[in-house]
Design a protein around this motif. Structure first.
Motif, PDB file in Angstrom:
ATOM      1  N   VAL A 186       0.823  -1.211   0.000  1.00 61.05           N
ATOM      2  CA  VAL A 186       0.000   0.000   0.000  1.00 61.05           C
ATOM      3  C   VAL A 186       0.858   1.263   0.000  1.00 61.05           C
ATOM      4  O   VAL A 186       0.543   2.252  -0.677  1.00 61.05           O
ATOM      5  N   VAL A 187       1.950   1.239   0.753  1.00 60.57           N
ATOM      6  CA  VAL A 187       2.777   2.443   0.851  1.00 60.57           C
ATOM      7  C   VAL A 187       3.882   2.492  -0.200  1.00 60.57           C
ATOM      8  O   VAL A 187       4.617   3.477  -0.285  1.00 60.57           O
ATOM      9  N   ALA A 188       3.996   1.438  -1.019  1.00 57.94           N
ATOM     10  CA  ALA A 188       5.024   1.402  -2.057  1.00 57.94           C
ATOM     11  C   ALA A 188       4.695   2.356  -3.198  1.00 57.94           C
ATOM     12  O   ALA A 188       3.548   2.767  -3.382  1.00 57.94           O
ATOM     13  N   TYR A 192       2.869  -3.252  -8.131  1.00 61.11           N
ATOM     14  CA  TYR A 192       3.171  -4.647  -8.466  1.00 61.11           C
ATOM     15  C   TYR A 192       3.193  -5.538  -7.234  1.00 61.11           C
ATOM     16  O   TYR A 192       2.555  -6.591  -7.203  1.00 61.11           O
ATOM     17  N   ASP A 193       3.925  -5.126  -6.180  1.00 61.79           N
ATOM     18  CA  ASP A 193       4.037  -5.951  -4.976  1.00 61.79           C
ATOM     19  C   ASP A 193       2.681  -6.161  -4.313  1.00 61.79           C
ATOM     20  O   ASP A 193       2.372  -7.253  -3.820  1.00 61.79           O
ATOM     21  N   LEU A 194       1.867  -5.126  -4.298  1.00 62.33           N
ATOM     22  CA  LEU A 194       0.536  -5.238  -3.701  1.00 62.33           C
ATOM     23  C   LEU A 194      -0.328  -6.210  -4.492  1.00 62.33           C
ATOM     24  O   LEU A 194      -1.018  -7.073  -3.918  1.00 62.33           O
ATOM     25  N   LEU A 195      -0.267  -6.102  -5.809  1.00 62.85           N
ATOM     26  CA  LEU A 195      -1.056  -6.986  -6.669  1.00 62.85           C
ATOM     27  C   LEU A 195      -0.626  -8.441  -6.500  1.00 62.85           C
ATOM     28  O   LEU A 195      -1.462  -9.346  -6.424  1.00 62.85           O
ATOM     29  N   VAL A 196       0.676  -8.662  -6.395  1.00 62.06           N
ATOM     30  CA  VAL A 196       1.191 -10.019  -6.199  1.00 62.06           C
ATOM     31  C   VAL A 196       0.721 -10.579  -4.867  1.00 62.06           C
ATOM     32  O   VAL A 196       0.264 -11.726  -4.779  1.00 62.06           O
ATOM     33  N   LYS A 237       4.566   2.610  10.097  1.00 61.13           N
ATOM     34  CA  LYS A 237       4.856   2.899   8.688  1.00 61.13           C
ATOM     35  C   LYS A 237       3.643   3.556   8.021  1.00 61.13           C
ATOM     36  O   LYS A 237       3.779   4.543   7.282  1.00 61.13           O
ATOM     37  N   LEU A 238       2.461   3.026   8.274  1.00 61.14           N
ATOM     38  CA  LEU A 238       1.237   3.593   7.713  1.00 61.14           C
ATOM     39  C   LEU A 238       1.019   5.022   8.205  1.00 61.14           C
ATOM     40  O   LEU A 238       0.632   5.900   7.427  1.00 61.14           O
ATOM     41  N   TYR A 278      -7.179   0.465  -3.308  1.00 63.57           N
ATOM     42  CA  TYR A 278      -6.059   0.865  -2.453  1.00 63.57           C
ATOM     43  C   TYR A 278      -5.179   1.894  -3.156  1.00 63.57           C
ATOM     44  O   TYR A 278      -4.773   2.892  -2.562  1.00 63.57           O
ATOM     45  N   ARG A 279      -4.877   1.637  -4.412  1.00 66.89           N
ATOM     46  CA  ARG A 279      -4.026   2.573  -5.148  1.00 66.89           C
ATOM     47  C   ARG A 279      -4.731   3.896  -5.375  1.00 66.89           C
ATOM     48  O   ARG A 279      -4.123   4.965  -5.328  1.00 66.89           O
TER      49      ARG A 279
END
Length: 285
Positions: A186-188, A192-196, A237-238, A278-279
């Protein structure tokens, strides 16, 4: 009445109760009804406690609050003449708010405790309360417990201090790990990482547990932004990356996804939709 709070929620309440001054209007949301009610009682006790470190829960004033017999604590109940579980506007106005300007009998503060306020108070009742909340009499404390603060009118919320209790944790190690990955996604900068991470969720029970754990991290992050300490790295982090508005929106979308799991939803479409939402929330300006 008994106070039974998790250590985390007790810390959230005590941090506020032992601050320099209690806000005059507080909305308590999140977790279960027993946790919300206990949190409200703890704050009520702190408002009348005579000990140096409040609340002590042992002095005469604290005991009266816990026994529900304090003359300066008013707890409006649903009107007996109505079957809808609300308090009538007339009873609210004439039976309770008419006493707002009268000085407390024993304590320094008069307390109005509205439990399950989202069910007890209609919109007209909240508007009537708003007139007093905007310019509250001296030495008065309004406490509202609700499952979700959004059930209260925006005008009431904007004049209240909102406490978000941490959900009682029943998270397994795998769900916690996935929730951490969702946080990182979410914070990236890229999705891509979230989708994976979301695409690996293939069972309803697994998705619900992971999203529930992620929601908990968002709630902890909100509390952390309000000054309540947490040991959860993901929550920190959030809180650093997102403002309150975005985190509330993420909670709303996540809870919506959990509700969709109760229907015959296509899981792949659900996780793709969730990634998009989310994005959208984290990237919006």
């Amino acid at each position: 009445m008994e106070i039974s709070l998790t250590k985390e929620n007790e810390r959230i309440i005590l941090d506020l109760a032992r601050s320099s001054r209690l806000p005059h209007t507080i909305i308590i949301e999140g977790d279960s009804k027993p946790q919300r009610d206990s949190a409200a009682l703890l704050l009520a006790a702190s408002a009348v406690c005579t000990a140096q470190e409040r609340p002590c829960l042992h002095c005469n004033q604290c005991r009266k609050v816990l026994e529900g017999q304090h003359p300066d604590m008013l707890i409006p109940q649903p009107s007996k003449k109505l079957k809808s579980g609300i308090i009538s506007l007339q009873e609210l106005r004439d039976g309770f708010l008419s006493q707002a300007s009268i000085k407390p009998n024993e304590a320094d503060t008069k307390i109005y405790l509205f439990t399950d306020a989202d069910k007890l108070l209609r919109e007209d009742s909240q508007n009537t309360l708003l007139k007093i909340i905007e310019e509250p009499p001296q030495s008065i404390l309004f406490l509202f417990t609700v499952e979700n603060a959004k059930a209260m009118l925006p005008t009431v919320r904007s004049r209240a201090h909102i406490i978000t209790l941490a959900r009682t944790r029943t998270t397994d190690a795998q769900s916690e790990e996935i929730a951490v990955s969702i946080t990182d996604g979410v914070v990236a900068l890229y999705e891509y990482d979230l989708l994976v991470t979301l695409s690996k969720l293939t069972k309803k029970e697994q998705i619900e547990a992971a999203l529930t754990a992620f929601t908990e991290k968002l709630r902890l992050a909100l509390s952390f932004q309000s000054g309540v300490n947490t040991d959860d790295p993901s929550a920190k982090k959030l809180s650093r990356k997102l403002d309150r508005t975005r985190m509330l929106a993420l909670i709303e979308v996540t809870l919506s996804a959990i509700q969709k799991l109760k229907t015959n939803v296509n899981l792949q479409l659900l996780t793709t939709w969730l990634c998009t939402q989310y994005r959208r929330i984290t990237w919006q300006k």
